[in-house]
Design a protein around this motif. Structure first.
Motif, PDB file in Angstrom:
ATOM      1  N   PHE A  58       0.828  -1.213   0.000  1.00 47.33           N
ATOM      2  CA  PHE A  58       0.000   0.000   0.000  1.00 47.33           C
ATOM      3  C   PHE A  58       0.861   1.262   0.000  1.00 47.33           C
ATOM      4  CE2 PHE A  58      -3.895  -2.163   2.170  1.00 47.33           C
ATOM      5  CZ  PHE A  58      -4.116  -2.879   1.011  1.00 47.33           C
ATOM      6  N   THR A  59       1.999   1.202   0.679  1.00 43.97           N
ATOM      7  CA  THR A  59       2.922   2.342   0.677  1.00 43.97           C
ATOM      8  C   THR A  59       3.395   2.631  -0.746  1.00 43.97           C
ATOM      9  OG1 THR A  59       3.674   1.879   2.929  1.00 43.97           O
ATOM     10  CG2 THR A  59       5.114   3.224   1.550  1.00 43.97           C
ATOM     11  N   GLY A  60       3.737   1.570  -1.487  1.00 46.75           N
ATOM     12  CA  GLY A  60       4.155   1.732  -2.882  1.00 46.75           C
ATOM     13  C   GLY A  60       3.043   2.269  -3.751  1.00 46.75           C
ATOM     14  N   ALA A  61       1.834   1.767  -3.545  1.00 47.58           N
ATOM     15  CA  ALA A  61       0.688   2.225  -4.331  1.00 47.58           C
ATOM     16  C   ALA A  61       0.407   3.705  -4.099  1.00 47.58           C
ATOM     17  CB  ALA A  61      -0.547   1.397  -3.978  1.00 47.58           C
ATOM     18  N   LEU A  62       0.506   4.117  -2.836  1.00 51.11           N
ATOM     19  CA  LEU A  62       0.243   5.514  -2.496  1.00 51.11           C
ATOM     20  C   LEU A  62       1.285   6.434  -3.121  1.00 51.11           C
ATOM     21  CD1 LEU A  62      -1.622   7.381  -0.901  1.00 51.11           C
ATOM     22  CD2 LEU A  62      -0.160   7.043   1.093  1.00 51.11           C
ATOM     23  N   LYS A  63       2.547   6.040  -3.096  1.00 53.85           N
ATOM     24  CA  LYS A  63       3.603   6.849  -3.710  1.00 53.85           C
ATOM     25  C   LYS A  63       3.393   6.974  -5.215  1.00 53.85           C
ATOM     26  CE  LYS A  63       7.436   6.257  -0.449  1.00 53.85           C
ATOM     27  NZ  LYS A  63       7.614   7.706  -0.254  1.00 53.85           N
ATOM     28  N   LEU A  64       3.033   5.877  -5.857  1.00 57.34           N
ATOM     29  CA  LEU A  64       2.784   5.891  -7.300  1.00 57.34           C
ATOM     30  C   LEU A  64       1.653   6.853  -7.640  1.00 57.34           C
ATOM     31  CD1 LEU A  64       3.493   4.465 -10.049  1.00 57.34           C
ATOM     32  CD2 LEU A  64       1.578   2.939  -9.572  1.00 57.34           C
ATOM     33  N   SER A  65       0.593   6.801  -6.844  1.00 56.73           N
ATOM     34  CA  SER A  65      -0.560   7.670  -7.084  1.00 56.73           C
ATOM     35  C   SER A  65      -0.219   9.138  -6.849  1.00 56.73           C
ATOM     36  CB  SER A  65      -1.722   7.244  -6.186  1.00 56.73           C
ATOM     37  OG  SER A  65      -2.840   8.077  -6.392  1.00 56.73           O
ATOM     38  N   GLU A  66       0.492   9.413  -5.765  1.00 56.83           N
ATOM     39  CA  GLU A  66       0.815  10.800  -5.423  1.00 56.83           C
ATOM     40  C   GLU A  66       1.790  11.427  -6.409  1.00 56.83           C
ATOM     41  OE1 GLU A  66       0.286  10.667  -0.542  1.00 56.83           O
ATOM     42  OE2 GLU A  66       2.253  10.317  -1.436  1.00 56.83           O
ATOM     43  N   GLU A  67       2.754  10.655  -6.859  1.00 55.20           N
ATOM     44  CA  GLU A  67       3.789  11.198  -7.742  1.00 55.20           C
ATOM     45  C   GLU A  67       3.319  11.374  -9.182  1.00 55.20           C
ATOM     46  OE1 GLU A  67       7.571   9.268  -5.263  1.00 55.20           O
ATOM     47  OE2 GLU A  67       6.972   8.448  -7.203  1.00 55.20           O
ATOM     48  N   PHE A  68       2.400  10.507  -9.620  1.00 54.35           N
ATOM     49  CA  PHE A  68       2.012  10.545 -11.025  1.00 54.35           C
ATOM     50  C   PHE A  68       0.511  10.752 -11.236  1.00 54.35           C
ATOM     51  CE2 PHE A  68       5.803   7.873 -10.567  1.00 54.35           C
ATOM     52  CZ  PHE A  68       6.687   8.581 -11.361  1.00 54.35           C
ATOM     53  N   ASN A  69      -0.193  11.063 -10.158  1.00 53.86           N
ATOM     54  CA  ASN A  69      -1.635  11.292 -10.242  1.00 53.86           C
ATOM     55  C   ASN A  69      -2.327  10.123 -10.941  1.00 53.86           C
ATOM     56  OD1 ASN A  69      -4.027  12.751  -9.828  1.00 53.86           O
ATOM     57  ND2 ASN A  69      -3.900  13.703 -11.846  1.00 53.86           N
ATOM     58  N   PHE A  70      -1.968   8.908 -10.502  1.00 54.39           N
ATOM     59  CA  PHE A  70      -2.500   7.701 -11.132  1.00 54.39           C
ATOM     60  C   PHE A  70      -3.458   7.009 -10.164  1.00 54.39           C
ATOM     61  CE2 PHE A  70      -2.520   3.370 -12.760  1.00 54.39           C
ATOM     62  CZ  PHE A  70      -2.597   3.601 -14.125  1.00 54.39           C
ATOM     63  N   PRO A  71      -4.662   6.661 -10.598  1.00 50.81           N
ATOM     64  CA  PRO A  71      -5.659   6.054  -9.700  1.00 50.81           C
ATOM     65  C   PRO A  71      -5.238   4.667  -9.208  1.00 50.81           C
ATOM     66  CG  PRO A  71      -6.700   6.944 -11.670  1.00 50.81           C
ATOM     67  CD  PRO A  71      -5.229   6.941 -11.930  1.00 50.81           C
ATOM     68  N   VAL A  72      -5.278   4.476  -7.900  1.00 54.22           N
ATOM     69  CA  VAL A  72      -4.967   3.177  -7.301  1.00 54.22           C
ATOM     70  C   VAL A  72      -5.989   2.848  -6.216  1.00 54.22           C
ATOM     71  CG1 VAL A  72      -2.487   3.349  -7.745  1.00 54.22           C
ATOM     72  CG2 VAL A  72      -3.405   4.156  -5.565  1.00 54.22           C
ATOM     73  N   VAL A  73      -6.260   1.563  -6.065  1.00 53.06           N
ATOM     74  CA  VAL A  73      -7.110   1.065  -4.976  1.00 53.06           C
ATOM     75  C   VAL A  73      -6.424  -0.163  -4.393  1.00 53.06           C
ATOM     76  CG1 VAL A  73      -9.276  -0.094  -4.418  1.00 53.06           C
ATOM     77  CG2 VAL A  73      -9.308   1.969  -5.801  1.00 53.06           C
ATOM     78  N   GLY A  74      -6.413  -0.266  -3.064  1.00 47.03           N
ATOM     79  CA  GLY A  74      -5.789  -1.399  -2.402  1.00 47.03           C
ATOM     80  C   GLY A  74      -6.799  -2.399  -1.869  1.00 47.03           C
ATOM     81  N   ILE A  75      -6.417  -3.669  -1.904  1.00 38.83           N
ATOM     82  CA  ILE A  75      -7.185  -4.746  -1.287  1.00 38.83           C
ATOM     83  C   ILE A  75      -6.277  -5.405  -0.256  1.00 38.83           C
ATOM     84  CG2 ILE A  75      -8.281  -6.989  -1.640  1.00 38.83           C
ATOM     85  CD1 ILE A  75      -9.039  -6.133  -4.438  1.00 38.83           C
ATOM     86  N   PRO A  76      -6.679  -5.472   1.029  1.00 39.55           N
ATOM     87  CA  PRO A  76      -5.799  -6.012   2.066  1.00 39.55           C
ATOM     88  C   PRO A  76      -5.659  -7.530   1.983  1.00 39.55           C
ATOM     89  CG  PRO A  76      -7.952  -5.490   2.988  1.00 39.55           C
ATOM     90  CD  PRO A  76      -7.973  -5.020   1.571  1.00 39.55           C
ATOM     91  N   GLY A  77      -4.468  -7.977   1.635  1.00 37.44           N
ATOM     92  CA  GLY A  77      -4.178  -9.402   1.555  1.00 37.44           C
ATOM     93  C   GLY A  77      -2.941  -9.735   2.356  1.00 37.44           C
TER      94      GLY A  77
END
Length: 328
Positions: free
Chosen positions: A110-129
């Motif tokens: 989730f940390t990686g997903a959030l950084k990707l979204s914040e840096e490139f304005n790219f939509p991400v959604v996480g599923i806890p696994g």
């Protein structure tokens, strides 16, 4: 439901957990249901950097709901921790005309997903696994229920040996920072003592408790130890200390290890994964991003990723009380 999202990718990252395949299946088939494209990213963020992306359809995910692990594979990526690595990942998303990303994993993922979204304005959604059940904002994570059942089954078998030979077994289970597996499996398997990172009972208290149990007529004992417990430097040292300070028992140590990650997912995990997979696609279609899809009081909920990454406050008071009462 109106959206500009026409192509969603899904990946699994970090440690594998039973039910991840069911979640992938739900994402892919939700995309098919809503008539949008779906692609799978193999080997997590590392695969995203190296463009290991393949288009999937409803038939691509047949016969996987009952399989453990993740058919998309998983890997930890040092390169993705750097801006340059995330830039390559983003470039590959755009190269494949992907509009949004679903990430199935734990807090690192989730940390990686959030950084990707914040840096490139790219939509991400996480599923806890994750089998550890240590994500904030959801009652349960995918894989936790299956891991619990695996641990209880293993302890049941070890108890047969313990009672046959008047032995005391220390059984280490996963849970570096969270005692959910140890506490719940310990109660479910009838353990005499449970050691978790959140509650340091101390070695001396443990010895006194075991002596008291022996005086009441117990001829064997099971102690469940979360790997993050600090009663000893490690479980083997703890076992040696117990043997030196407690007469009448042969002490044995068993580390369950990665057996806890494997196996077919339970029905609960399959259903949970399916709910969260559908919820993730629908959230993206509704224009949401930087969120996690969780389950709270049996209801699918949407939680900001930043909130999901907050340190979880573990409230174990009731379970600790139950463990103390039922182990007399």
């Amino acid at each position: 439901m109106t959206t500009k999202v026409k192509h969603i990718a899904v990946l699994t990252s970090g440690g594998d957990a039973p039910g991840m395949n069911a979640a992938i299946r739900a994402v892919v088939r939700s995309c098919s249901y809503y008539n949008i494209k779906c692609s799978g990213v193999f080997k997590g963020y590392e695969g995203l950097i190296h463009n290991q992306i393949e288009e999937l359809n409803a038939r691509s995910v047949r016969n996987i709901i009952n399989k453990g692990g993740t058919f998309l594979k998983s890997a930890r990526s040092k390169d993705f921790r750097a801006v340059e690595g995330r830039q390559k990942a983003y470039a590959n998303l755009k190269k494949n005309n992907i509009d949004a990303l679903v990430v199935i994993g734990g807090d690192g993922s989730f940390t990686g997903a959030l950084k990707l979204s914040e840096e490139f304005n790219f939509p991400v959604v996480g599923i806890p696994g994750t089998i550890d059940n240590d994500i904030n904002g959801t009652d349960y994570t995918i894989g936790y229920d299956t891991a619990l059942n695996t641990v209880v089954e293993a302890i049941d078998k070890i108890r047969d040996t313990a009672s046959s030979h008047n032995r005391l077994f220390l059984i280490e289970v996963m849970g570096r920072d969270a005692g959910d597996i140890a506490l719940n499996a310990g109660i479910g398997a009838g353990a005499e003592e449970i050691l978790i990172p959140e509650e340091n009972m101390g070695i001396d208290r443990l010895i006194e408790s075991l002596k008291k149990s022996k005086k009441t007529g117990k001829t064997s004992s099971i102690i469940v130890v979360a790997e993050g417990d600090t009663s000893g430097k490690n479980i083997f040292e703890l076992g040696q200390y117990v043997e030196e300070h407690l007469d009448g028992y042969e002490v044995r140590v068993s580390v369950l290890g990665h057996i806890q990650r494997g196996g077919a997912p339970s029905c609960y995990d399959r259903v949970l994964a399916s709910k969260l997979g559908v919820g993730a696609v629908e959230a993206l279609l509704e224009g949401k991003s930087e969120v996690m899809i969780g389950i709270v009081h049996k209801t699918v909920t949407i939680v900001p990723l930043k909130e999901a990454l907050d340190k979880r406050i573990h409230k174990h008071d009731m379970l600790i009380k139950v463990a103390d009462i039922t182990s007399v």
